[in-house]
Scaffold this active site. Structure first.
Site, PDB file in Angstrom:
ATOM      1  N   LYS A 169      11.604  -4.851   4.822  1.00 48.89           N
ATOM      2  CA  LYS A 169      10.700  -4.355   3.661  1.00 48.89           C
ATOM      3  C   LYS A 169       9.421  -3.551   4.766  1.00 48.89           C
ATOM      4  O   LYS A 169       8.966  -3.701   5.119  1.00 48.89           O
ATOM      5  CB  LYS A 169      10.416  -5.114   2.689  1.00 48.89           C
TER       6      LYS A 169
ATOM      7  N   LYS B 170       8.710  -8.442   6.424  1.00 46.50           N
ATOM      8  CA  LYS B 170       8.299  -7.816   5.579  1.00 46.50           C
ATOM      9  C   LYS B 170       6.451  -6.961   6.320  1.00 46.50           C
ATOM     10  O   LYS B 170       5.583  -7.445   6.648  1.00 46.50           O
ATOM     11  CB  LYS B 170       7.382  -8.549   4.275  1.00 46.50           C
TER      12      LYS B 170
END
Ligand code: PBG
Length: 323
Positions: A249, A196
């Site tokens: 992400k 992320k």
């Protein structure tokens, strides 16, 4: 074989031919819908930077989930927004917390027809908006893990199929796996936000989830956009710690990371097509600068092509209506 024998256009001549040789498909089963549920509101509240999306009441959430399931979107990702916040984010693991209530309501409404994924973080629950417990202005990694364990158990007890730790604390997957097993939730799976990034594409989400940090940023735990090798280390570490699914992400600016993940590990790979990616397409389409529907399908297809088995996307409902 070279031109003139080789004429790649032969296979692009008709839609039927193009369909015959298409390498990537996109179906509702590949999509997971993020949903926001807020405590203490009487009516669903529209999210201005994410047209078509709302902060839901538990009742409106049931309805939305049913409509998604009818369209074949059966994976739902839940974000809870509590009425009250404190420095520790205690509402995140409350038995009557808004996320826990929502998980039970969705299970009641749809049974095993849907896969319930509970986002597991503290930023929506802490009054300072950080993803964990602060010591001064710094995050205390291991004190935060202690809270993540409590959240995981409460979400599993409420009936989540998967818990999805998104706070990027070191050791979060191992900590959660161990406590779930100890408490008898051996069948609850973990979707790890493994790679992320510290991204500028989360802006609309922070409005939607009311989880923007009150000071500073998230660069002490979220990754530097310039790094791929580090992402693969994070992904391998999460698999070793017990992740059942790993996620990258955001999605669109990180297609190489999705591909790298696909090649590095053999667990399913998910990608999060985040709020800013959604808002960009919506805003440009609203101005008539791009064809929003075509851009949506192209984006989702590209994320699939890169290697994502599952895409968390705010387009889930709209895309499922078309495919
Ligand atoms: C944090 C979390 C964030 C998103 C999902 N979980 C925001 C952040 O890290 O600040 C972003 C998702 C999106 O932008 O759609 N728990």
């Amino acid at each position: 074989m070279a031109f003139p024998e080789h004429r790649p256009r032969r296979l692009r001549r008709t839609q039927a031919l193009r369909d015959l040789v298409r390498e990537t498909d996109l179906a509702p089963r590949h999509l997971a819908a993020p949903l926001f549920v807020k405590e203490g509101i009487g009516e669903p509240a529209p999210i201005s930077s994410m047209p078509g999306h709302h902060q839901h009441t538990v009742e409106s959430l049931r309805k939305e989930a049913r409509e998604l399931a009818e369209r074949g979107v059966r994976a739902l990702v839940l974000f809870g927004i509590p009425a009250g916040k404190d420095p520790e984010g205690t509402e995140a693991w409350a038995e009557e917390g808004v996320a826990q209530q929502a998980i039970r309501a969705l299970r009641d409404e749809l049974g095993d027809e849907v896969v319930i994924i509970a986002d597991l973080c503290l930023c929506e629950y802490t009054d300072h908006g950080h993803c964990g417990i602060l010591r001064g202005e710094d995050l205390d990694n291991d004190a935060t893990l202690e809270r993540y364990r409590r959240i995981a158990v409460s979400q599993a007890a409420a009936g989540a199929d998967l818990v999805a730790p998104s706070g990027m604390m070191d050791g979060q997957v191992a900590a959660i796996r161990a406590v779930l097993d100890r408490e008898g939730f051996t069948e609850t799976a973990i979707l790890a936000y493994a790679a992320k990034y510290a991204s500028s594409f989360y802006g609309p989400f922070r409005e939607a989830a009311e989880g923007a940090p009150r000071f500073g940023d998230r660069r002490s735990h979220q990754m530097d956009p310039g790094n791929l090798d580090e992402a693969l280390r994070e992904i391998r570490a999460d698999v070793a710690e017990g992740a059942d699914i790993v996620m990258v992400k955001p999605a669109l600016p990180y297609l190489d990371v999705i591909r790298g993940a696909r090649e590095a590990v053999d667990v399913p790979v998910a990608a999060y097509n985040v709020s800013g990616e959604y808002a960009m397409i919506k805003a440009a389409a609203e101005r008539g600068w791009i064809d929003g529907t075509a851009a949506m399908l192209e984006t989702l297809t590209a994320i699939r092509r890169a290697g994502a088995g599952l895409i968390l996307t705010y387009f889930a409902r709209e895309a499922a209506d078309l495919i």
